[in-house]
Design an enzyme around this catalytic site. Structure first.
Site, PDB file in Angstrom:
ATOM      1  N   THR B 189       0.872  -1.186   0.000  1.00 23.19           N
ATOM      2  CA  THR B 189       0.000   0.000   0.000  1.00 23.19           C
ATOM      3  C   THR B 189       0.905   1.231   0.000  1.00 23.19           C
ATOM      4  O   THR B 189       1.361   1.651  -1.054  1.00 23.19           O
ATOM      5  CB  THR B 189      -0.971   0.008   1.212  1.00 23.19           C
ATOM      6  OG1 THR B 189      -0.232  -0.126   2.422  1.00 23.19           O
ATOM      7  CG2 THR B 189      -1.988  -1.111   1.090  1.00 23.19           C
ATOM      8  N   LYS B 215       3.931  -6.626   4.411  1.00 22.60           N
ATOM      9  CA  LYS B 215       3.660  -5.249   3.996  1.00 22.60           C
ATOM     10  C   LYS B 215       3.230  -4.463   5.221  1.00 22.60           C
ATOM     11  O   LYS B 215       2.743  -5.027   6.200  1.00 22.60           O
ATOM     12  CB  LYS B 215       2.591  -5.180   2.932  1.00 22.60           C
ATOM     13  CG  LYS B 215       1.189  -5.594   3.327  1.00 22.60           C
ATOM     14  CD  LYS B 215       0.308  -4.616   4.065  1.00 22.60           C
ATOM     15  CE  LYS B 215       0.271  -3.246   3.476  1.00 22.60           C
ATOM     16  NZ  LYS B 215      -0.664  -2.389   4.299  1.00 22.60           N
ATOM     17  N   THR B 243      -2.352  -1.765   9.199  1.00 19.76           N
ATOM     18  CA  THR B 243      -2.456  -3.149   8.755  1.00 19.76           C
ATOM     19  C   THR B 243      -1.073  -3.686   8.460  1.00 19.76           C
ATOM     20  O   THR B 243      -0.308  -3.075   7.709  1.00 19.76           O
ATOM     21  CB  THR B 243      -3.368  -3.278   7.543  1.00 19.76           C
ATOM     22  OG1 THR B 243      -4.669  -2.940   7.986  1.00 19.76           O
ATOM     23  CG2 THR B 243      -3.362  -4.662   6.942  1.00 19.76           C
ATOM     24  N   GLU B 334       5.955   4.963   7.812  1.00 23.59           N
ATOM     25  CA  GLU B 334       5.565   6.243   7.197  1.00 23.59           C
ATOM     26  C   GLU B 334       6.367   7.397   7.785  1.00 23.59           C
ATOM     27  O   GLU B 334       6.328   7.660   8.979  1.00 23.59           O
ATOM     28  CB  GLU B 334       4.062   6.474   7.391  1.00 23.59           C
ATOM     29  CG  GLU B 334       3.235   5.532   6.517  1.00 23.59           C
ATOM     30  CD  GLU B 334       1.744   5.632   6.756  1.00 23.59           C
ATOM     31  OE1 GLU B 334       0.988   5.140   5.910  1.00 23.59           O
ATOM     32  OE2 GLU B 334       1.335   6.195   7.784  1.00 23.59           O
ATOM     33  N   ASN B 466      -0.334  11.428   6.836  1.00 22.63           N
ATOM     34  CA  ASN B 466      -1.570  11.022   7.498  1.00 22.63           C
ATOM     35  C   ASN B 466      -2.573  12.137   7.731  1.00 22.63           C
ATOM     36  O   ASN B 466      -3.704  11.879   8.139  1.00 22.63           O
ATOM     37  CB  ASN B 466      -1.241  10.304   8.806  1.00 22.63           C
ATOM     38  CG  ASN B 466      -0.686   8.931   8.517  1.00 22.63           C
ATOM     39  OD1 ASN B 466      -1.375   8.095   7.958  1.00 22.63           O
ATOM     40  ND2 ASN B 466       0.589   8.724   8.830  1.00 22.63           N
ATOM     41  N   SER B 471      -7.133  11.914   0.563  1.00 20.99           N
ATOM     42  CA  SER B 471      -7.166  12.836  -0.577  1.00 20.99           C
ATOM     43  C   SER B 471      -6.218  12.360  -1.669  1.00 20.99           C
ATOM     44  O   SER B 471      -5.417  11.471  -1.476  1.00 20.99           O
ATOM     45  CB  SER B 471      -6.816  14.237  -0.128  1.00 20.99           C
ATOM     46  OG  SER B 471      -5.526  14.257   0.447  1.00 20.99           O
TER      47      SER B 471
END
Lengths: 471, 471
Positions: B189, B215, B243, B334, B466, B471
């Site tokens: 993702t 992942k 996840t 992230e 985040n 968007s």
């Protein structure tokens, strides 16, 4: 832009300015403060910038005995002032007449020296008190608080001479708005405004006052309990979780045990229900003093065993006042652009509801979505489901609603486990408000008590403030 | 600049670019993969961008029965694929031969439709399997995983036709590096690189292979347990806490019960010991398949009740491999610019050590300090002390040390509760590394097992990613 691309897109971002919060500090008529207290704030030099107040003093001058109750951080690394205040309350069976606070240095993880310094602050402040008829076993009647950086020792001689100045012709102690404001300013660290409020209430036809102040902007996710030693001790057991400091003064007369019970109840629903960053401090302390100065000599101390009605009124007033003070801390949260109430209802128990509200309020994904003004209810749900409860949660009974603070219509986003078709324009309208509420209803009926948590968003500014705290 | 001033200083900040992580993806010789598996990844159209792989298939073609074990999220809002996979494993007593995964949509909080879609993926994939001699009661032999946005239903016809394509002359299934890589890419993702590793080990003179992929980059703080239904069920009780999806394939033969036991042990020390943002997903799933393709017909399944030695070797290899895979997720967290190992030793129990390591790894204040390359050990200590343990923590026995990854000297910052005079230049040197370790020693001796958590820092980039996810 896709998320993956964004991750490689090195550039600058404009930091949305944190809205000014200073309008939350307003003058209070001097007549609204409780009688029998003297306060001040002094620049001792713990904070380097000249003129910044960093030592606060609060003294009770009532002729009646002053009761003191407190809730302290449950952190294993309790700072020296926490340990010393616990001892003072324990050895005096819930009587104390003074509070000394310093900001700029937390006196935490400072070993023996830290304990000596905290005691020195107590002893120097004791000397400011008028002789007491009630007397206390060890003579110490002062509670102490510190806030600031962890692991540095206090510039103790500066602090002691600031306290001493109040006996040496430089006294600035008073009971007017200016005096209360000075004391409130002495609590401040990264706070952008002093946090000071007052309130009045009536018991048996007599009017009493509550006034108090608190501080905190970061390292805010308190979980405080009653003292762990002495007659007021209780098993300090609880769920997981700034320095948050606060004190509340009243001129009602309340017995020490009932004052502690009322405070423990109030703290659970106020200071233990706020989060800025999910981090619990080593110094969190809330103290309440009740000096009876507005009660005549014939009025007995409020005690729940003797006059339940009076006690319940006092407890309710104290709780509402504590919630008002606690909200100010979230309002001033580091980098905060939003003030969000997370309400959880229909849970098996209040503790379950409180745990979920706490988890949603600390979720980094929820808080960044709040900053982004994105009604990402999936993150709210994931956080809700991540807590083991006392009874199983039924996903098909859970509803999530966004409630705006401007009185316009609420927006349900999940109803009985089924996603609603969300009007994204309306969602954006609500989330662009500074204040709104997220209601998570677990569908267990209205019997369970409602838990409310007060939280803020997670912003670039938060990262900036805390990415180089010590510089 | 003072912290208070900073809070009003609206401006732009330069976002430090997240270091490229793509070098963590390297070709693997095809001979290093376990035998008896066929894999591929397909673009079905769940992800809009043409060519991005979003459906992965892994099939066991071994003539021996394939054992399957899994750990699933403990989130109360388990996604449909989690519930369906639990049922498949339960009804087949730990046998399953296939896995289908889609990325781009989590199929979570999708009600009845979600369950139907997950079952449809299972049934379509079942049809790809060669007939089995072992047979299963209900005929379903496929496990299913989904990852992406919560609350949206799958474009199921696109997914089913992608699966069907493998029977209709467009088959891309294979067992070489390219096939494994395609499958790994179908998991992605916000991941910036496919996460694929292999490993070999020897038991009783015979060589076996492990290979796997996972992942995850956000909503990462898994707490997974064995299935909650069926013969492998265990009380899914545990501490709080994206996840995270992962699967590990081996060509060893392992009994279903022993495979589950080994996986549960391995997951606790690997995937349940990583955190990016402290948020637990509704979809977290780790699956292991053991197809016995490298064991001859006479070699019995590894079973801890029959051959403890063989089981212990397998458990150790699986655990180390799971840790390698889990670390890749944190590495790709992230906005992450740091990879930090938090080691807690000398705690009363492993669970206590694990809880503390988890709390330190999720503290917003610790993580922003890591981003700021600031050796703010006070925050580490405050986080350490905020967890209730099974036995009291002794502050005067606690030590904190920064350990660089480049082999140079460690830097103690707190020794037996006493702050060290810290060489800030040296501290900055260590914290400016991409990898380093924080060791918290509670001083309870070396008897207690060491808990390790893998975490990353909290950056402007995390807020950017985040703050506008949808968007």
């Amino acid at each position: 832009m896709s998320r993956i691309l964004k991750r490689f897109f090195s550039s600058t971002v404009t930091i949305k300015p944190t809205p000014s919060k200073t309008h939350h500090h307003q003058p209070i008529p001097s007549s609204n403060f409780p009688s029998g207290y003297l306060l001040t704030g002094i620049h001792a030099g713990v904070k380097k910038k000249p003129g910044l107040l960093d030592v606060g003093l609060i003294l009770s001058t009532s002729s009646r005995p002053t009761s003191a109750a407190a809730c302290f951080t449950k952190n294993a690394f309790k700072a020296a002032p926490v340990l010393v205040s616990e001892q003072v309350i324990a050895s005096n069976a819930g009587r104390a007449r003074a509070l000394v606070v310093n900001s700029g240095c937390a006196n935490a993880v400072t070993g023996k020296q830290g304990m000596e310094d905290a005691w020195a602050m107590v002893k120097e402040t004791d000397k400011l008190l008028p002789p007491s008829s009630s007397g206390t076993p060890d003579g110490h009647e002062t509670l102490v608080m510190s806030t600031g950086v962890i692991g540095q020792t206090l510039p103790i001689s500066k602090i002691l001479s600031a306290i001493r100045s109040q006996r040496e012709g430089q006294a600035s102690l008073g009971n007017d708005f200016a005096a209360w404001e000075r004391a409130a300013k002495a609590f401040m660290t990264t706070d952008t405004f002093p946090k000071l409020r007052s309130r009045s209430f009536t018991i048996h036809g007599r009017e009493y006052k509550l006034a108090g102040m608190d501080k905190g902007a970061g390292m805010i996710h308190p979980d405080m309990g009653p003292p762990s030693i002495g007659p007021m001790a209780a098993g300090a057991k609880g769920p997981l979780h700034a320095t948050l400091l606060g004190c509340i003064m009243t001129d009602a007369a309340v017995s020490p045990a009932s004052l502690q019970r009322a405070l423990t109840y109030a703290v659970e629903r106020s200071f233990n229900s706020i989060s800025v960053d999910g981090d619990m401090s080593t110094n969190d302390t809330i103290i309440v003093l009740a000096n009876g100065a507005a009660a005549d000599a014939a009025t007995p101390e409020i005690d729940d065993a003797k006059d339940k009605e009076a006690y319940e009124i006092f407890k309710k007033e104290l709780t509402e006042f504590a919630i008002d003070l606690a909200k100010l801390v979230v309002r001033d949260g580091e980098g905060a652009t939003k003030f969000v109430t997370v309400t959880v209802k229909g849970a098996p128990t209040y503790q379950d509801a409180h745990l979920i509200a706490s988890r949603v309020s600390t979720s980094a994904l929820v808080k960044t979505a709040l900053y982004g003004e994105d009604a990402n209810w999936g993150r709210i749900l994931a956080a809700t489901g991540s807590i083991p409860l006392s009874a199983p949660l039924h996903p098909d009974k859970v509803s999530v609603t966004f409630v705006p603070s401007d009185g316009t219509a609420s927006l349900p986003v999940l109803v009985n486990g089924e996603p609603e078709k969300v009007d994204e324009v309306r969602a954006k309208e609500i989330l662009s408000l500074e204040d709104f509420e997220v209601v998570v209803d677990l569908g267990g009926g209205d019997k369970a008590e409602v838990a409310r948590y007060y939280t803020c968003d997670f912003s670039y500014e938060y990262v900036r403030i805390n990415g180089d705290y010590r510089s």
